[in-house]
Design a protein around this motif. Structure first.
Motif, short mmCIF file in Angstrom:
data_model
loop_
_atom_site.label_atom_id
_atom_site.label_comp_id
_atom_site.label_asym_id
_atom_site.label_seq_id
_atom_site.Cartn_x
_atom_site.Cartn_y
_atom_site.Cartn_z
N ALA A 99 0.86 -1.18 0.00
CA ALA A 99 0.00 0.00 0.00
C ALA A 99 0.89 1.23 0.00
O ALA A 99 1.94 1.25 0.65
CB ALA A 99 -0.91 0.02 1.23
N THR A 100 0.48 2.25 -0.73
CA THR A 100 1.23 3.50 -0.74
C THR A 100 0.85 4.33 0.48
O THR A 100 -0.11 4.03 1.20
CB THR A 100 0.93 4.31 -2.01
N MET A 101 1.58 5.41 0.69
CA MET A 101 1.27 6.31 1.80
C MET A 101 -0.13 6.92 1.62
O MET A 101 -0.79 7.27 2.59
CB MET A 101 2.32 7.43 1.86
N ALA A 102 -0.56 7.02 0.38
CA ALA A 102 -1.88 7.60 0.11
C ALA A 102 -3.02 6.64 0.40
O ALA A 102 -4.13 7.07 0.68
CB ALA A 102 -1.95 8.05 -1.35
N THR A 103 -2.75 5.34 0.33
CA THR A 103 -3.85 4.39 0.40
C THR A 103 -3.84 3.50 1.64
O THR A 103 -4.84 2.84 1.92
CB THR A 103 -3.84 3.48 -0.85
N ILE A 104 -2.76 3.47 2.39
CA ILE A 104 -2.72 2.60 3.56
C ILE A 104 -3.68 3.12 4.63
O ILE A 104 -3.84 4.34 4.81
CB ILE A 104 -1.29 2.48 4.12
N GLU A 105 -4.33 2.23 5.32
CA GLU A 105 -5.21 2.62 6.41
C GLU A 105 -4.37 3.21 7.55
O GLU A 105 -3.39 2.60 7.99
CB GLU A 105 -5.99 1.41 6.93
N PRO A 106 -4.71 4.38 8.06
CA PRO A 106 -3.93 4.98 9.14
C PRO A 106 -3.77 4.07 10.35
O PRO A 106 -2.70 4.03 10.96
CB PRO A 106 -4.74 6.24 9.49
N ALA A 146 15.89 -1.28 6.67
CA ALA A 146 16.38 -0.15 7.45
C ALA A 146 17.06 0.87 6.57
O ALA A 146 17.15 2.05 6.91
CB ALA A 146 17.34 -0.65 8.53
N TYR A 147 17.56 0.42 5.41
CA TYR A 147 18.23 1.35 4.49
C TYR A 147 17.78 1.22 3.04
O TYR A 147 18.18 2.00 2.19
CB TYR A 147 19.75 1.20 4.58
N VAL A 148 16.94 0.24 2.72
CA VAL A 148 16.40 0.08 1.37
C VAL A 148 15.14 0.94 1.23
O VAL A 148 14.38 1.11 2.19
CB VAL A 148 16.07 -1.40 1.10
N ASN A 149 14.92 1.50 0.04
CA ASN A 149 13.73 2.32 -0.18
C ASN A 149 12.46 1.53 0.15
O ASN A 149 12.27 0.41 -0.31
CB ASN A 149 13.69 2.80 -1.64
N GLY A 150 11.58 2.14 0.95
CA GLY A 150 10.40 1.44 1.44
C GLY A 150 9.12 1.72 0.69
O GLY A 150 8.04 1.60 1.27
N ALA A 151 9.21 2.07 -0.59
CA ALA A 151 7.99 2.33 -1.36
C ALA A 151 7.04 1.15 -1.26
O ALA A 151 7.44 -0.01 -1.37
CB ALA A 151 8.35 2.58 -2.83
N VAL A 152 5.77 1.41 -1.06
CA VAL A 152 4.64 0.50 -0.83
C VAL A 152 4.79 -0.34 0.44
O VAL A 152 4.01 -1.23 0.69
CB VAL A 152 4.34 -0.43 -2.03
N ASN A 153 5.78 -0.02 1.26
CA ASN A 153 6.00 -0.72 2.53
C ASN A 153 6.56 0.27 3.55
O ASN A 153 7.40 -0.09 4.37
CB ASN A 153 6.98 -1.88 2.32
N ALA A 154 6.08 1.51 3.48
CA ALA A 154 6.70 2.60 4.23
C ALA A 154 6.70 2.41 5.75
O ALA A 154 7.73 2.65 6.38
CB ALA A 154 6.02 3.92 3.87
N PRO A 155 5.60 1.98 6.37
CA PRO A 155 5.66 1.87 7.83
C PRO A 155 6.64 0.81 8.30
O PRO A 155 7.31 0.97 9.33
CB PRO A 155 4.22 1.50 8.22
N TYR A 156 6.75 -0.28 7.55
CA TYR A 156 7.71 -1.33 7.90
C TYR A 156 9.14 -0.80 7.78
O TYR A 156 9.96 -0.96 8.68
CB TYR A 156 7.50 -2.54 6.99
#
Length: 306
Positions: A99-106, A146-156
């Motif tokens: 999920a992107t930052m725009a679509t993930i449930e808060p 911890a250092y890889v880009n977290g696109a579609v997995n931002a909170p993790y």
């Protein structure tokens, strides 16, 4: 530094019934350590204890977001085995699908931070006085995220970067008292958590294949992670990266990360998949969408809801 023998030591593992937790419990038990198993599934904990033979094993039900439960679990471990030498803060969760930052449930975003960051902090805090008293070791399971880009997995990804920083600070703070701390950086591991990117979700699988070079896109068995983790504890290692092919990325992150981010921004197949992901999320929720290019739209001071 001399090898830190685990024979007779007491090790507490959170997330003990997950893939890495279970494999690590077996590895520690084989080294004749006392193993304290923490998790939320009482049935799974009891089954794991039976598989280990129940000797030198203490299964305890506890949620890492509950400080009182963690304090009680640590107290029971100390009462049973006379002390606590090592804590492995291994519990963690991730979104069931990308999920992107725009679509993930808060609520989901905040739950992941709660478990992965505050759960780690609460675990370490509960165990730390006893570990320090025995000049032991703290190991925290982060991730290459911890250092890889977290696109579609931002909170993790954010949570793993956060716990890396917790351990860096802790290792310095412990230097004067004989105890140590280290970070575990696994790549893709064959666990329930990672299956979403290995066939369980088509879009997640396509994104993994698009975003990660072939060398870094494969998964490894949790037993390999466990073996490296345990050997890292025995060396009091500050960092443990498994598989080792990720090490140059971690070491050179200051140079590599801006280049990777730029490449992902310009990666047309990946960007197309991102738009498909957001479009699908909007369709499921009955939203009209926020425009063809991204998941947000400014409406006064408000953001388009997803």
């Amino acid at each position: 530094m001399a090898r830190y023998s685990l024979t007779g030591r007491t090790v507490l593992i959170t997330g003990a019934t997950g893939g890495i937790g279970t494999a690590t419990a077996h590895s520690l038990h084989a080294r004749e350590a006392n193993v304290v198993l923490l998790g939320r599934d009482t049935t799974a904990l009891s089954a794991l204890a039976r598989r280990l033979g129940e000797e030198r094993v203490l299964p305890l039900t506890a949620d890492v977001t509950d400080p009182a439960a963690l304090d009680e679990a640590v107290a029971r471990a100390v009462h049973r085995f006379g002390g606590l030498d090592v804590v492995f803060a291994n519990a963690g969760i991730a979104p069931a699908r990308p999920a992107t930052m725009a679509t993930i449930e808060p609520a989901l975003f905040e739950r992941i931070i709660e478990v992965n960051v505050l759960g780690t902090w609460r675990t370490v805090r509960a165990a730390l006085p006893y570990v320090v008293a025995r000049r032991g070791h703290v190991l925290v399971n982060a991730s290459v995220y911890a250092y890889v880009n977290g696109a579609v997995n931002a909170p993790y990804a954010a949570s793993k970067a956060a716990v890396e920083q917790l351990v860096r600070a802790l290792r310095v703070e412990l230097a004067g008292c004989g105890a140590t701390a280290g970070v575990l950086y696994p790549g893709w591991v064959e666990t329930t958590m990672s299956r979403v990117a290995f066939g369980a979700d088509l879009l997640a699988t396509q994104m993994r294949q698009a975003a990660f070079p072939r060398l870094f896109a494969h998964s490894i068995e949790p037993e390999l992670v466990a073996d490296r983790a345990v050997r890292g504890i025995e060396r009091r290692a500050a960092s443990i990266t498994v598989p080792r092919r990720w090490q140059p990325v971690g070491v050179l992150r200051g140079i590599v990360n801006p280049l990777i981010d730029r490449a992902l921004i310009r990666h047309k197949p990946l960007q197309s998949l991102l738009r498909s992901l957001e479009s699908g999320a909007r369709d499921v929720r009955g939203q009209s969408g926020c425009g063809p290019g991204c998941g947000y739209q400014a409406v006064g001071h408000h953001r388009c809801a997803h």
